[in-house]
Motif scaffolding. Structure first.
Motif, PDB file in Angstrom:
ATOM      1  N   ARG A 111       0.798  -1.049   0.148  1.00  0.00           N
ATOM      2  CA  ARG A 111       0.092  -0.029  -0.041  1.00  0.00           C
ATOM      3  C   ARG A 111       0.794   1.215  -0.099  1.00  0.00           C
ATOM      4  O   ARG A 111       0.678   2.286  -0.566  1.00  0.00           O
ATOM      5  CB  ARG A 111      -0.941   0.089   1.143  1.00  0.00           C
ATOM      6  CG  ARG A 111      -2.238  -0.686   0.999  1.00  0.00           C
ATOM      7  CD  ARG A 111      -3.137  -0.642   1.961  1.00  0.00           C
ATOM      8  NE  ARG A 111      -3.548   0.958   2.229  1.00  0.00           N
ATOM      9  CZ  ARG A 111      -4.159   1.143   3.309  1.00  0.00           C
ATOM     10  NH1 ARG A 111      -4.699   0.490   4.182  1.00  0.00           N
ATOM     11  NH2 ARG A 111      -4.318   2.416   3.485  1.00  0.00           N
ATOM     12  N   GLU A 115       0.583   3.905  -3.245  1.00  0.00           N
ATOM     13  CA  GLU A 115       0.463   5.404  -2.859  1.00  0.00           C
ATOM     14  C   GLU A 115       1.416   6.439  -3.158  1.00  0.00           C
ATOM     15  O   GLU A 115       1.240   7.474  -3.900  1.00  0.00           O
ATOM     16  CB  GLU A 115       0.146   5.575  -1.449  1.00  0.00           C
ATOM     17  CG  GLU A 115      -1.176   5.016  -1.047  1.00  0.00           C
ATOM     18  CD  GLU A 115      -1.590   5.436   0.575  1.00  0.00           C
ATOM     19  OE1 GLU A 115      -1.165   6.587   1.044  1.00  0.00           O
ATOM     20  OE2 GLU A 115      -2.533   4.699   1.213  1.00  0.00           O
ATOM     21  N   HIS A 168       1.429  -5.488  16.959  1.00  0.00           N
ATOM     22  CA  HIS A 168       0.409  -6.462  16.443  1.00  0.00           C
ATOM     23  C   HIS A 168       0.560  -7.655  17.099  1.00  0.00           C
ATOM     24  O   HIS A 168       1.792  -8.149  17.111  1.00  0.00           O
ATOM     25  CB  HIS A 168       0.804  -6.552  14.875  1.00  0.00           C
ATOM     26  CG  HIS A 168       0.236  -5.522  13.953  1.00  0.00           C
ATOM     27  ND1 HIS A 168      -0.938  -5.576  13.405  1.00  0.00           N
ATOM     28  CD2 HIS A 168       0.740  -4.296  13.909  1.00  0.00           C
ATOM     29  CE1 HIS A 168      -1.086  -4.168  12.678  1.00  0.00           C
ATOM     30  NE2 HIS A 168      -0.060  -3.657  12.961  1.00  0.00           N
ATOM     31  N   CYS A 294       3.860   8.405   5.039  1.00  0.00           N
ATOM     32  CA  CYS A 294       2.847   7.311   4.416  1.00  0.00           C
ATOM     33  C   CYS A 294       2.731   6.334   5.162  1.00  0.00           C
ATOM     34  O   CYS A 294       1.759   5.510   5.447  1.00  0.00           O
ATOM     35  CB  CYS A 294       3.266   7.035   2.947  1.00  0.00           C
ATOM     36  SG  CYS A 294       2.044   6.083   2.149  1.00  0.00           S
ATOM     37  N   GLU A 296       3.537   5.738   8.508  1.00  0.00           N
ATOM     38  CA  GLU A 296       2.493   5.754   9.746  1.00  0.00           C
ATOM     39  C   GLU A 296       1.025   6.098   9.316  1.00  0.00           C
ATOM     40  O   GLU A 296       0.411   5.340  10.125  1.00  0.00           O
ATOM     41  CB  GLU A 296       3.068   7.157  10.269  1.00  0.00           C
ATOM     42  CG  GLU A 296       4.478   7.075  10.808  1.00  0.00           C
ATOM     43  CD  GLU A 296       4.847   8.532  11.492  1.00  0.00           C
ATOM     44  OE1 GLU A 296       5.298   8.418  12.553  1.00  0.00           O
ATOM     45  OE2 GLU A 296       4.935   9.691  10.821  1.00  0.00           O
ATOM     46  N   ARG A 297       0.742   6.497   8.348  1.00  0.00           N
ATOM     47  CA  ARG A 297      -0.619   6.666   8.083  1.00  0.00           C
ATOM     48  C   ARG A 297      -1.360   5.242   7.691  1.00  0.00           C
ATOM     49  O   ARG A 297      -2.195   5.064   8.264  1.00  0.00           O
ATOM     50  CB  ARG A 297      -0.848   7.667   6.992  1.00  0.00           C
ATOM     51  CG  ARG A 297      -2.454   7.714   6.524  1.00  0.00           C
ATOM     52  CD  ARG A 297      -2.662   8.787   5.606  1.00  0.00           C
ATOM     53  NE  ARG A 297      -2.154   8.206   4.118  1.00  0.00           N
ATOM     54  CZ  ARG A 297      -0.861   8.869   3.433  1.00  0.00           C
ATOM     55  NH1 ARG A 297      -0.361   9.769   4.209  1.00  0.00           N
ATOM     56  NH2 ARG A 297      -0.542   8.360   2.454  1.00  0.00           N
ATOM     57  N   VAL A 298      -0.461   4.546   6.959  1.00  0.00           N
ATOM     58  CA  VAL A 298      -1.035   3.133   6.600  1.00  0.00           C
ATOM     59  C   VAL A 298      -1.035   2.256   7.727  1.00  0.00           C
ATOM     60  O   VAL A 298      -1.907   1.355   7.899  1.00  0.00           O
ATOM     61  CB  VAL A 298      -0.341   2.550   5.204  1.00  0.00           C
ATOM     62  CG1 VAL A 298      -0.290   1.032   5.238  1.00  0.00           C
ATOM     63  CG2 VAL A 298      -0.406   3.461   4.052  1.00  0.00           C
ATOM     64  N   ARG A 300      -1.357   3.087  11.115  1.00  0.00           N
ATOM     65  CA  ARG A 300      -2.437   3.428  11.685  1.00  0.00           C
ATOM     66  C   ARG A 300      -3.996   2.973  11.028  1.00  0.00           C
ATOM     67  O   ARG A 300      -4.581   2.407  11.754  1.00  0.00           O
ATOM     68  CB  ARG A 300      -2.871   4.888  11.721  1.00  0.00           C
ATOM     69  CG  ARG A 300      -1.907   5.771  12.692  1.00  0.00           C
ATOM     70  CD  ARG A 300      -2.182   7.031  13.290  1.00  0.00           C
ATOM     71  NE  ARG A 300      -2.457   7.962  11.701  1.00  0.00           N
ATOM     72  CZ  ARG A 300      -1.435   8.552  11.152  1.00  0.00           C
ATOM     73  NH1 ARG A 300      -0.243   8.550  11.904  1.00  0.00           N
ATOM     74  NH2 ARG A 300      -1.727   9.525  10.006  1.00  0.00           N
ATOM     75  N   GLU A 301      -4.060   2.925   9.717  1.00  0.00           N
ATOM     76  CA  GLU A 301      -5.341   2.351   9.048  1.00  0.00           C
ATOM     77  C   GLU A 301      -5.229   0.925   9.402  1.00  0.00           C
ATOM     78  O   GLU A 301      -6.468   0.266   9.649  1.00  0.00           O
ATOM     79  CB  GLU A 301      -5.315   2.699   7.894  1.00  0.00           C
ATOM     80  CG  GLU A 301      -5.402   4.263   7.539  1.00  0.00           C
ATOM     81  CD  GLU A 301      -5.358   4.779   5.864  1.00  0.00           C
ATOM     82  OE1 GLU A 301      -5.130   3.622   5.153  1.00  0.00           O
ATOM     83  OE2 GLU A 301      -5.553   5.958   5.710  1.00  0.00           O
ATOM     84  N   LEU A 302      -4.289   0.314   9.138  1.00  0.00           N
ATOM     85  CA  LEU A 302      -4.146  -1.021   9.257  1.00  0.00           C
ATOM     86  C   LEU A 302      -4.383  -1.764  10.755  1.00  0.00           C
ATOM     87  O   LEU A 302      -5.020  -2.607  11.151  1.00  0.00           O
ATOM     88  CB  LEU A 302      -2.938  -1.832   8.778  1.00  0.00           C
ATOM     89  CG  LEU A 302      -2.721  -1.963   7.329  1.00  0.00           C
ATOM     90  CD1 LEU A 302      -1.257  -2.244   7.067  1.00  0.00           C
ATOM     91  CD2 LEU A 302      -3.752  -2.720   6.564  1.00  0.00           C
ATOM     92  N   GLY A 304      -6.240  -0.099  12.944  1.00  0.00           N
ATOM     93  CA  GLY A 304      -7.933   0.031  13.195  1.00  0.00           C
ATOM     94  C   GLY A 304      -8.624  -1.271  12.434  1.00  0.00           C
ATOM     95  O   GLY A 304      -9.449  -1.574  13.288  1.00  0.00           O
ATOM     96  N   VAL A 305      -8.071  -1.808  11.383  1.00  0.00           N
ATOM     97  CA  VAL A 305      -8.783  -2.904  10.921  1.00  0.00           C
ATOM     98  C   VAL A 305      -8.404  -4.053  11.665  1.00  0.00           C
ATOM     99  O   VAL A 305      -9.354  -4.879  11.760  1.00  0.00           O
ATOM    100  CB  VAL A 305      -8.223  -3.154   9.212  1.00  0.00           C
ATOM    101  CG1 VAL A 305      -8.676  -4.449   8.751  1.00  0.00           C
ATOM    102  CG2 VAL A 305      -8.652  -1.960   8.445  1.00  0.00           C
TER     103      VAL A 305
END
Length: 313
Positions: A111, A115, A168, A294, A296-298, A300-302, A304-305
């Motif tokens: 990802r 991006e 994780h 990028c 760090e953003r990805v 955070r999103e992962l 959350g998932v």
């Protein structure tokens, strides 16, 4: 102060031999010796003690050690400034070179790289995949600007800056139809089928050793250790070998039913703690900064998932 002569001081401190140091900077030995003598005269300090043979037994004096430490910092800052001036002059973001460990390579990089390529199609990206020890060597050699890896065993060093990402938990998965799928089992049963994973840090090995006791062999800890995660995943999909991985790593396989999460009664609590590692004091290039943001953003999103998946499990 002449940066070229300072670089000669640093090289001599690393080689501890006039001839080898001279060869490394492509000077004759007499010319290199004159360079060292000149800077010693300018500073009014003797930086190196010469041995009886003059070229084969060289060691820094206490004053030399002090100067060498400062010289390394000056030369490092000069390289950073030169690089940033080049980027500014060319009005470009510049290319970026960075590293990734095996887990982030699968979890984050597809990802992240997609991006970055969409947003900056003219920029060149070079990504090295390896374990944290090799990536740290590449970072210190300034071959890469940063790396993303599990930081569990990373030394706490003031020369390194670490931007921590979401942790994780490690779970255990087996192929559809595996004898352990669909029923509670013990970790001892899992171990008997063989465990496949990226190379685990020592802290994980110690946890499993404590859980399993004498069953653990020092010579072959897991049934399969490989830093290329695609290999243990493929083995787990086609054999009874159990795969140790984070949920984000195998989300597509669990969604399709190819892999199933095992219900382990005494499941060990193992955590992957990824982070972004860079050199303290080195300002990242514009493209490297965008790449880290990028990541760090990805991440955070992962996270959350993965958190939503855990709450539904």
């Amino acid at each position: 102060m002449d940066l070229r002569r300072l670089s000669h001081v640093v090289v001599l401190a690393e080689e501890l031999h006039f001839v080898r140091a001279a060869e490394r900077v492509h000077l004759s030995q007499p010319a290199f010796s004159r360079s060292i003598q000149t800077i010693e005269a300018e500073l009014g300090l003797r930086l190196f003690e010469r041995g009886e043979r003059g070229v084969s037994d060289v060691r820094p004096t206490p004053a030399g050690l002090f100067v060498i430490e400062g010289a390394r910092k000056l030369l490092f800052d000069a390289r950073c400034l030169r690089r940033n001036i080049d980027l500014y002059r060319d009005v470009e973001l510049g290319d970026a070179s960075f590293g990734t460990g095996p887990f982030p390579a699968v979890m984050l990089m597809p990802r992240v790289l997609a991006e970055l390529r969409r947003e900056h199609p003219k920029v060149g990206l070079r990504v090295e995949e390896s374990n944290w020890k090799q990536l740290l060597e590449r970072l210190r050699a300034e071959a890469i600007e940063f790396f993303v890896s599990d930081t569990t065993e990373l030394p706490r060093d003031a020369s390194l800056t670490v931007r921590m990402l979401a942790p994780h938990p490690v779970d255990f998965f087996a192929r559809a139809g595996h004898p352990l799928v669909g029923r509670p089992c013990t970790f001892e049963e899992v171990w008997d089928y063989g465990l496949a994973s990226a190379t685990p840090p020592e802290v994980m090995k110690n946890q499993l050793t404590a859980l399993l006791g004498t069953q653990v062999s020092d010579s072959s800890f897991l049934a399969l250790e490989c830093d290329n995660f695609a290999i243990p995943r493929a083995v787990a999909l086609t054999t009874d070998t159990v795969l140790a991985a984070t949920r984000a790593l195998v989300s597509a396989d669990t969604a399709s039913g190819a892999l199933a999460l095992l219900d382990i009664l005494d499941r060990p609590s193992l955590i992957v703690q990824p982070g972004i590692v860079s050199l303290t004091g080195r300002a990242p290039s514009p493209m490297a900064q965008k790449a880290m943001e990028c990541v760090e953003r990805v991440a955070r999103e992962l996270a959350g998932v993965a958190g939503a998946a855990v709450s539904q499990a």
